[in-house]
Scaffold this active site. Sequence first.
Site, PDB file in Angstrom:
ATOM      1  N   HIS A   1      42.512  47.203  22.782  1.00  0.00           N
ATOM      2  CA  HIS A   1      43.126  47.129  21.456  1.00  0.00           C
ATOM      3  C   HIS A   1      42.667  48.233  20.521  1.00  0.00           C
ATOM      4  O   HIS A   1      43.378  48.602  19.600  1.00  0.00           O
ATOM      5  CB  HIS A   1      42.967  45.727  20.868  1.00  0.00           C
ATOM      6  CG  HIS A   1      43.862  44.769  21.574  1.00  0.00           C
ATOM      7  ND1 HIS A   1      43.449  44.084  22.698  1.00  0.00           N
ATOM      8  CD2 HIS A   1      45.169  44.481  21.408  1.00  0.00           C
ATOM      9  CE1 HIS A   1      44.470  43.387  23.158  1.00  0.00           C
ATOM     10  NE2 HIS A   1      45.522  43.596  22.400  1.00  0.00           N
TER      11      HIS A   1
ATOM     12  N   GLU B   1      53.541  37.619  30.127  1.00  0.00           N
ATOM     13  CA  GLU B   1      52.375  38.476  30.396  1.00  0.00           C
ATOM     14  C   GLU B   1      51.426  37.808  31.386  1.00  0.00           C
ATOM     15  O   GLU B   1      50.378  38.351  31.703  1.00  0.00           O
ATOM     16  CB  GLU B   1      51.675  38.891  29.100  1.00  0.00           C
ATOM     17  CG  GLU B   1      51.466  37.798  28.092  1.00  0.00           C
ATOM     18  CD  GLU B   1      50.962  38.306  26.750  1.00  0.00           C
ATOM     19  OE1 GLU B   1      50.657  39.501  26.606  1.00  0.00           O
ATOM     20  OE2 GLU B   1      50.854  37.478  25.838  1.00  0.00           O
TER      21      GLU B   1
ATOM     22  N   ASP C   1      48.935  42.937  29.550  1.00  0.00           N
ATOM     23  CA  ASP C   1      48.281  41.784  30.165  1.00  0.00           C
ATOM     24  C   ASP C   1      48.851  41.480  31.536  1.00  0.00           C
ATOM     25  O   ASP C   1      48.117  41.067  32.437  1.00  0.00           O
ATOM     26  CB  ASP C   1      48.402  40.554  29.257  1.00  0.00           C
ATOM     27  CG  ASP C   1      47.339  40.580  28.171  1.00  0.00           C
ATOM     28  OD1 ASP C   1      46.159  40.791  28.520  1.00  0.00           O
ATOM     29  OD2 ASP C   1      47.678  40.425  26.990  1.00  0.00           O
TER      30      ASP C   1
ATOM     31  N   CYS D   1      57.360  45.187  25.758  1.00  0.00           N
ATOM     32  CA  CYS D   1      56.602  45.684  24.598  1.00  0.00           C
ATOM     33  C   CYS D   1      55.188  46.140  24.950  1.00  0.00           C
ATOM     34  O   CYS D   1      54.384  46.378  24.062  1.00  0.00           O
ATOM     35  CB  CYS D   1      56.565  44.631  23.497  1.00  0.00           C
ATOM     36  SG  CYS D   1      55.699  43.139  23.973  1.00  0.00           S
TER      37      CYS D   1
HETATM   38  C1  PEP Z   1      50.831  43.110  26.274  1.00  0.00           C
HETATM   39  O1  PEP Z   1      49.982  42.367  26.774  1.00  0.00           O
HETATM   40  O2  PEP Z   1      51.472  43.968  26.919  1.00  0.00           O
HETATM   41  C2  PEP Z   1      51.138  43.029  24.836  1.00  0.00           C
HETATM   42  C3  PEP Z   1      52.148  43.691  24.319  1.00  0.00           C
HETATM   43  O3  PEP Z   1      50.307  42.291  24.065  1.00  0.00           O
HETATM   44  P1  PEP Z   1      48.839  42.762  23.632  1.00  0.00           P
HETATM   45  O4  PEP Z   1      48.696  44.208  24.006  1.00  0.00           O
HETATM   46  O5  PEP Z   1      48.735  42.526  22.167  1.00  0.00           O
HETATM   47  O6  PEP Z   1      47.961  41.841  24.430  1.00  0.00           O
HETATM   48 MG    MG Z   2      49.209  40.705  25.669  1.00  0.00          MG
END
Ligand code: PEP
Ligand code: MG
Length: 580
Positions: A191, A433, A457, A504
């Site tokens: 993140h 995910e 994920d 996404c």
């Molecule tokens: C993902 O897991 O691809 C996602 C978009 O969510 P995050 O990156 O916030 O876990």
């Molecule tokens: Mg995620």
Amino acid sequence: MEILRGIAVSPGVTINPAFLIGRQEFVIPTSMVDTSQADKEIARLKEAIDAAADNIRELRGRLAGTLTERYVGILDAHLAILTEENLFNEIAELIRKQGFSAEHAASRVLGEYARQLSSVEDPYLSQRSQDIFDIQRRLLKELAGEKDEPLKDLTGPVAVVAHDLTPSETLSLDREKIAGFATDAGGSTSHTAILAKALGIPAVVGLGRATSSVAGGDLVIVDGYKGLLIVDPDDATVERYRSSMAEIDIADRSLGELRDLPAETTDGRRIELYGNIELPEEVRTAVHNGAAGVGLFRTEFLFLQAGREPSEEDQFFAYLHAAEELGNMPLTIRTFDLGGEKVTAEHRHQAERNPALGCRSIRFSFENPGMFRSQLRAILRAAAHGNIRLLIPMISSIEEVYRVKTIVADTSKELRSEGVKVPENVPFGIMVEVPSVAVAPEPFTREVDFLSIGTNDLIQYALAVERVNEHVATLFTPAHPAILRLLKNVLDVCERAGTPVSLCGEMSADPVYTSLLVGLGFADLSLNPNAIPRIKRVIRSIAHEDARRLASQALELPSARQVSSLLLENLSQEARALIA
Ligand code: PEP
Ligand code: MG
């Protein structure tokens, strides 16, 4: 000059002094002192050396007789180095002659000792550089005491060099002053990486030993394209980078011209590009860069930024403002995806052995029903004023969907009984995910209005590769045949069911995968707003028919390496220019 290689996670290049956040809690200041203060600074150094030596003696006393002679011997060696007159003299000389603070001078001298030792061929001697780092840490800790140099007090832009930064630490940095990030740890979808991208700050992670190779104040180049950290670059390297930065600036400006053009292939297939945002103020960047709306609002960052649960009112206004700024365009609000690496100080004590597989995300929301209900109230209230869609993260079973829907229905009823207007049908979606959903998505398509695939994920769970772990970062790849099949399966099932599906994860912002995703059949992608113009340029350079052929070929290949080679060989010129 030293060149370290890591993982490029946020594009761009920056040339700045380093601001070092050590492995420990202390921060190494980069400040200089007035030469009239040199005596005072040297006295501080003396006191710190004495205090650090006392600590070692104390530790030695406690350990003597309980540990092997060898360990006590190491402490003796540390003590000898630390109290060695030459060391004190060398640091004092830097303070007096260069006007460095005691911390800065100490980190330079000891850093240089360690560097010399680590480059010696003899493995025993080179291992000893770790002892020097230990001494350095001990001394700097004494010197820094409680007087950390807060980033908010920085006067000029710096490149932050740290062992690792949690998302909340990243958020606490003063964005105006941070020109780049370089960390020892982390992976491409951690993140911190996502946030650096969102903030448009060049970043390289997984460098392994950046904090040991850099002294605070050293000039560094963070190359977020190639994944390099160049420490103490020579003049020719700085010059080369300066001129390529100017070229990139010109190329980036031309991307602005794409803003009002559709993301459409040369044979007329239209792809909608939405923005992923972490904070409401990013809506503006998304709109500015031509997003068709927000496909993912990671609301947990509201929580992490505040360091505590935001109130229902605070959330209501955050969602309302974001929705208003988007006009008729959709705002997809994902409920808190907390837990795992995204925790506040308050929850950090509840450490789990396997946080990615633990009480994170929707599980965490179920465990904290008051928090979940207040978030849903804020979202449903704001939904009366904009085009808001509700998205639930980390669903792994259909029972969870039933449970969320019941809570949403109860919350709507509660609001209506209070006289609050709530729209009849707020579009309801889930993240795909967890492999359990990607393998068998049919039941979900009957219960939800849309699906959004989170490849960050999904890859982590399907390939058993922790997304934040630099030691396995090379195994984390969207090109794995199993990932391609999972994506294809979700697309096929959604097509049969007539359920819209988007993607996404970070994969959607990588030009290497654009043809593949278009060819597999994605018509909606959601990505970091800063990447929208680049991906639009790639889409406008490819033919849907070619992309379909490429995707079919990729689906036949047995290994990630072969898939990657196929994609790289077939990059359009525009895509090639973006990854060069
Ligand atoms: C993902 O897991 O691809 C996602 C978009 O969510 P995050 O990156 O916030 O876990
Ligand atoms: Mg995620």
